[in-house]
Motif scaffolding. Structure first.
Motif, mmCIF file in Angstrom:
data_model
loop_
_atom_site.group_PDB
_atom_site.id
_atom_site.type_symbol
_atom_site.label_atom_id
_atom_site.label_comp_id
_atom_site.label_asym_id
_atom_site.label_seq_id
_atom_site.Cartn_x
_atom_site.Cartn_y
_atom_site.Cartn_z
ATOM 1 N N THR A 146 0.839 -1.207 0.000
ATOM 2 C CA THR A 146 0.000 0.000 0.000
ATOM 3 C C THR A 146 0.869 1.249 0.000
ATOM 4 O OG1 THR A 146 -1.826 -1.137 1.068
ATOM 5 C CG2 THR A 146 -1.766 1.250 1.337
ATOM 6 N N ASP B 180 -5.930 -1.355 -4.834
ATOM 7 C CA ASP B 180 -5.390 -1.955 -3.611
ATOM 8 C C ASP B 180 -6.380 -2.997 -3.097
ATOM 9 O OD1 ASP B 180 -3.853 -2.542 -1.448
ATOM 10 O OD2 ASP B 180 -3.809 -0.521 -0.612
ATOM 11 N N GLU B 181 -6.121 -4.253 -3.390
ATOM 12 C CA GLU B 181 -7.005 -5.362 -3.023
ATOM 13 C C GLU B 181 -8.462 -5.054 -3.410
ATOM 14 O OE1 GLU B 181 -6.250 -7.106 0.830
ATOM 15 O OE2 GLU B 181 -4.535 -5.765 1.053
#
Ligand SMILES: Nc1ncnc2c1ncn2[C@@H]1O[C@H](COP(=O)(O)OP(=O)(O)OP(=O)(O)O)[C@@H](O)[C@H]1O
Ligand SMILES: [Mg+2]
Length: 259
Positions: free
Chosen positions: A51, A161-162
């Motif tokens: 991240t 991000d995911e």
């Protein structure tokens, strides 16, 4: 030679945070080029700095050593050339789906906005939901709206991000196919952080494997399989085994079980 639009480059990048008054190195000498138009996934254990790396690419973190470049220019802050999708959809609950997608387009005239919103809701398969509120959507639908919102400002690069991390297994597989369809249609660069190795192989041209403390790039694995990919094929399994091997090598068992 001119650099193709949508190229993101990280050069000799190291990043530390101050923790308890002391610098703690999070990323160490990251070097990688994300080529224009490619789909690249980043996998790595929790806390390895994925991240943080995305935040640097977005321009939200600017204190680091080394360089982060978009189309050859230093990234100095967030910009419309980069869109972002997080694990949670982050839609504004008091706005309709259409208003959420139009959120970053305030400079455009009403008519132009409507065209872009309609175009992007169609792209993510939600044409009939322009007046719905986020609370009326399933998790997969909300995430589609988040993708539409990120793409509405026509970014060169979509950072994620995911993005499918909060979805159940079947919806997730369906959304992977959808993401592939959107990527093939939009022809932009996509960079996705995921914990799901199969998801990374299904979608990516390359899988970047990071390891932690401090975060480094351990290996980059090419995925030269034709699309759409067959998760049950031996070539797919072979790549999965190759990636998982990298994780087993760094497995640590920090917990002692009390009996
Ligand atoms: N603002 C901050 N201040 C101090 N430490 C931070 C800050 N942001 C992140 N960290 C630390 O940096 C490390 C990497 O965090 P990061 O969120 O990038 O990891 P990650 O790979 O995305 O993890 P996960 O897979 O769990 O999301 C962690 O140890 C985290 O505690
Ligand atoms: Mg993270």
């Amino acid at each position: 030679m001119s650099i193709e639009k949508g190229t993101l480059e990280i050069k000799a990048l190291s990043k530390s945070f101050i923790v308890d008054g002391n610098p703690l190195q999070i990323l160490n000498n990251i070097n990688i080029v994300f080529p224009a138009g490619a789909f690249i996934s980043i996998v790595g254990s929790s806390g390895c700095g994925k991240t943080t790396l995305l935040r640097i690419m977005l321009g939200l973190e600017t204190q680091y050593e080394g360089d982060a470049l978009i189309d050859g220019e230093k990234i100095v802050g967030p910009g419309l050339n980069r869109g972002i999708v997080f694990q949670d959809h982050r839609l504004l609950p008091w706005l309709t789906v259409g208003e959420n997608v139009a959120f970053g387009l305030e400079k455009l005239k009403r008519k132009e906005k409507k065209l872009i919103v309609d175009e992007h809701l169609k792209l993510v398969g939600l044409s009939g939901f322009v007046s719905a509120y986020p609370s009326q959507l399933s998790g997969g639908m909300a995430q589609r709206v988040a993708i539409a919102r990120a793409l509405a400002s026509k970014p060169e690069i979509l950072l994620m991000d995911e993005p499918l991390g909060a979805l159940d297994a079947l919806t997730r597989m369906y959304m992977q196919k959808e993401l592939e369809r959107i990527w093939l249609f939009e022809k932009i660069s996509m960079i996705m952080v995921t914990h799901d190795v199969e998801e990374a192989i299904y979608l990516s041209d390359k899988v970047v494997i990071m390891s932690s403390r401090p975060g480094i790039i351990k290996k980059i694995i090419d995925v030269p399989l034709p699309r759409p990919r067959d998760r049950a094929s031996s070539a797919f399994m072979q790549i999965k085994a190759e990636i998982l091997k990298e994780f087993h090598l760094e497995t640590e068992y920090p917990f002692a079980y009390a009996i």
